[in-house]
Design a protein around this motif. Structure first.
Motif, mmCIF file in Angstrom:
data_model
loop_
_atom_site.group_PDB
_atom_site.id
_atom_site.type_symbol
_atom_site.label_atom_id
_atom_site.label_comp_id
_atom_site.label_asym_id
_atom_site.label_seq_id
_atom_site.Cartn_x
_atom_site.Cartn_y
_atom_site.Cartn_z
ATOM 1 N N ARG A 157 -22.694 -10.761 -23.150
ATOM 2 C CA ARG A 157 -23.323 -9.877 -21.991
ATOM 3 C C ARG A 157 -23.755 -10.631 -20.646
ATOM 4 N N LYS A 198 -22.574 -9.541 -17.152
ATOM 5 C CA LYS A 198 -23.181 -8.685 -16.264
ATOM 6 C C LYS A 198 -23.927 -9.752 -15.500
ATOM 7 N N ASP A 255 -26.171 -12.154 -15.593
ATOM 8 C CA ASP A 255 -27.501 -11.914 -16.029
ATOM 9 C C ASP A 255 -28.220 -13.209 -16.436
#
Length: 127
Positions: A98, A102, A104
Motif C-alpha cells: 500500500r 499510495k 505513503d
C-alpha cells in the motif's frame, strides 16, 4: 526456525556479506537489518520523488519479509508463535504494498516499527 531453513531463506534473498560465517540467529538478524535498510532507502527515494528506485527498494523489503523471514518460520515446531509471526509478516507486506501504491511514508514507518519490535525481541534471545 531450523538452521538450514533460515540459511536457505537468507540465501534466496540475495544478501551476501557474512552469510557463511553467521550463526542461524545472526542470519535472521541480518534479514531484519536488510528489511530495515530497504525501507529506509524507499523512504528516501519517496522523499526525492524517485518512484522507480522507491519501488525497487520496497520490492526488496517485501522479498526479504516474504522469502526470508516468513519462509524461515518453522510452522510445525513454532506453533502459535510461528503462526502469529507469519500473520504479522503478511500484514507488514500489505503495508509495504500500500505504501508503494499510495506513496505513503506513514505506512513504511508502521511496517518499520513492527519489524523493529520483532527484531529487538529476536536480538534479546541470542544464544
Amino acid at each position: 526456525m531450523s538452521a538450514m531453513r533460515g540459511a536457505n531463506a537468507y540465501a534466496r534473498v540475495g544478501v551476501e556479506t557474512g552469510v557463511m560465517s553467521a550463526s542461524p540467529h545472526q542470519l535472521i538478524v541480518m534479514l531484519f537489518d536488510g528489511a530495515q535498510a530497504s525501507m529506509r532507502a524507499a523512504r528516501l527515494h519517496m522523499q526525492q520523488g524517485n518512484m522507480m528506485e522507491k519501488g525497487k527498494a520496497l520490492s526488496k523489503a517485501i522479498d526479504i519479509v516474504n522469502n526470508g523471514l516468513a519462509a524461515g518460520l518453522d510452522r510445525e515446531k513454532g506453533g502459535e508463535i510461528a503462526e502469529r509471526l507469519g500473520s504479522l509478516y503478511d500484514y507488514v507486506v500489505g503495508l509495504l504494498l500500500r505504501a508503494n501504491l499510495k506513496n505513503d511514508e506513514a505506512l513504511i514507518d508502521e511496517a518499520s516499527k513492527l519489524i523493529e519490535n520483532i527484531a529487538s525481541a529476536w536480538r534479546e534471545i541470542a544464544p
